[in-house]
Design a protein around this motif. Structure first.
Motif, mmCIF file in Angstrom:
data_model
loop_
_atom_site.group_PDB
_atom_site.id
_atom_site.type_symbol
_atom_site.label_atom_id
_atom_site.label_comp_id
_atom_site.label_asym_id
_atom_site.label_seq_id
_atom_site.Cartn_x
_atom_site.Cartn_y
_atom_site.Cartn_z
ATOM 1 N N UNK A 41 -7.842 -24.169 -56.100
ATOM 2 C CA UNK A 41 -8.693 -25.129 -55.398
ATOM 3 C C UNK A 41 -8.164 -25.477 -54.003
ATOM 4 N N UNK A 42 -6.944 -25.057 -53.688
ATOM 5 C CA UNK A 42 -6.358 -25.370 -52.381
ATOM 6 C C UNK A 42 -5.952 -24.076 -51.680
ATOM 7 N N UNK A 43 -6.416 -23.906 -50.472
ATOM 8 C CA UNK A 43 -6.102 -22.699 -49.702
ATOM 9 C C UNK A 43 -4.626 -22.664 -49.331
ATOM 10 N N UNK A 44 -4.066 -21.463 -49.295
ATOM 11 C CA UNK A 44 -2.705 -21.280 -48.795
ATOM 12 C C UNK A 44 -1.601 -21.655 -49.762
ATOM 13 N N UNK A 45 -1.932 -21.869 -51.043
ATOM 14 C CA UNK A 45 -0.922 -22.182 -52.055
ATOM 15 C C UNK A 45 -0.631 -20.918 -52.854
ATOM 16 N N UNK A 46 0.627 -20.532 -52.912
ATOM 17 C CA UNK A 46 0.995 -19.362 -53.707
ATOM 18 C C UNK A 46 1.121 -19.772 -55.176
ATOM 19 N N UNK A 47 0.938 -18.812 -56.042
ATOM 20 C CA UNK A 47 1.022 -19.107 -57.472
ATOM 21 C C UNK A 47 2.455 -19.427 -57.865
ATOM 22 N N UNK A 48 2.608 -20.541 -58.560
ATOM 23 C CA UNK A 48 3.920 -20.998 -59.010
ATOM 24 C C UNK A 48 4.105 -20.592 -60.470
ATOM 25 N N UNK A 49 5.309 -20.814 -61.022
ATOM 26 C CA UNK A 49 5.493 -20.575 -62.452
ATOM 27 C C UNK A 49 4.457 -21.340 -63.267
ATOM 28 N N UNK A 50 4.167 -20.849 -64.461
ATOM 29 C CA UNK A 50 3.095 -21.417 -65.282
ATOM 30 C C UNK A 50 3.268 -22.917 -65.479
#
Length: 288
Positions: A92-101
């Motif tokens: 839902x937010x641009x420019x956020x990389x995927x973090x650990x689960x």
């Protein structure tokens, strides 16, 4: 009483603080800004399904009894104050990389929620990262600065602090966690299975609700989220108990309106609050 209002919160302090108890309601905010409603694909009524409506009123008598009450103004669908500031959802937010689960983020319930109750999406697309950061700066940080300040003030004065993190739960949320034939709890207390509050503190709070005739459960299905995890340090004298109250006891969940019985239930809650406050004072005397 002294009342401080900012765009992020309303803090009501007692004329004289008589106990180490603090009440806080992070999800009862209902200031729905026009620009937020314009961004959302849901109407105002649907968005309010995430709100802990009227919870600040249920605990509103606390300052008159000697304990402060901190109530958020921003609605939960806009910004969730019971999440860490870095629980940002890349969906839902641009420019956020995927973090650990993170199960809260995965379910769409990060600090900037993607969905409301029932998994209904709030937005058509993504929000700019700058907007997410602005929400955190204007609402998340001021609320938590106020809450942390209260905890430190109370701990300095009384040697300990007991934070009651006040919430409500959808009636249906309890059904799946109740064994067939067993009465479902009307109040669920969460202390992260003993990690965020001392045993005696938890027992006193449980006794206050049970003494009012309410069925009380512990830690299932709600054990406590960010506020409990971040502030609860029993070894340092800071105890946090999350309180979840069945909404069906006092409101129409579909219309988000008070039931005719709301006043009577609020009176019942006044007795619970008085017992918690009195218990907090007794615990302080026992510690001296």
């Amino acid at each position: 009483m002294a009342r401080t209002e900012t765009e992020a919160y309303v803090l009501t302090r007692p004329a004289a603080r008589t106990c180490p108890v603090i009440f806080a309601s992070p999800h009862s905010g209902r200031d729905y800004r026009a620009e937020f409603l314009a961004q959302a694909v849901l109407d105002r009524q649907a968005i309010r399904s995430s709100e802990d409506a009227f919870v600040d009123e249920l605990f509103g008598m606390a300052p008159g009894m000697g304990a402060p009450l901190l109530a958020a103004r921003a609605p939960r669908a806009y910004l969730d104050l019971n999440r860490a500031a870095d629980e940002l959802d890349p969906a839902v937010i641009e420019g956020i990389s995927r973090a650990p689960h993170n199960p809260r983020i995965s379910s769409g319930l990060g600090v900037i929620p993607r969905v409301v109750a029932g998994g209904r999406a709030i937005y058509r697309g993504k929000l700019p990262l700058a907007e997410a950061e602005a929400r955190l700066r204007r609402f998340w940080h001021p609320y938590h600065q106020a809450l942390a300040g209260l905890v430190e003030e109370v701990r300095a004065e009384f040697g300990q602090a007991v934070l009651i993190d006040c919430h409500s739960m959808p009636h249906e949320a309890i059904e799946a966690h109740t064994r067939p034939g067993q009465p479902r709890p009307e109040v669920v207390l969460g202390d992260r299975y003993g990690a965020t509050a001392g045993r005696e503190v938890m027992e006193r709070i449980e006794a206050a609700f049970a003494g009012a005739g309410l069925r009380v459960g512990r830690n299932a299905p709600f054990a406590g989220a960010y506020v409990a995890q971040a502030y609860g340090r029993p070894s340092r004298g800071v105890h946090v108990v999350q309180v979840e109250i069945d909404r069906a006891l006092y409101m129409d969940e579909v219309r988000v309106e008070r039931l005719a019985e709301f006043g009577a239930f609020r009176e019942l809650m006044a007795g619970v609050v008085a017992e918690i406050i009195q218990g907090g004072g007794e615990a302080q005397l026992a510690a001296e």
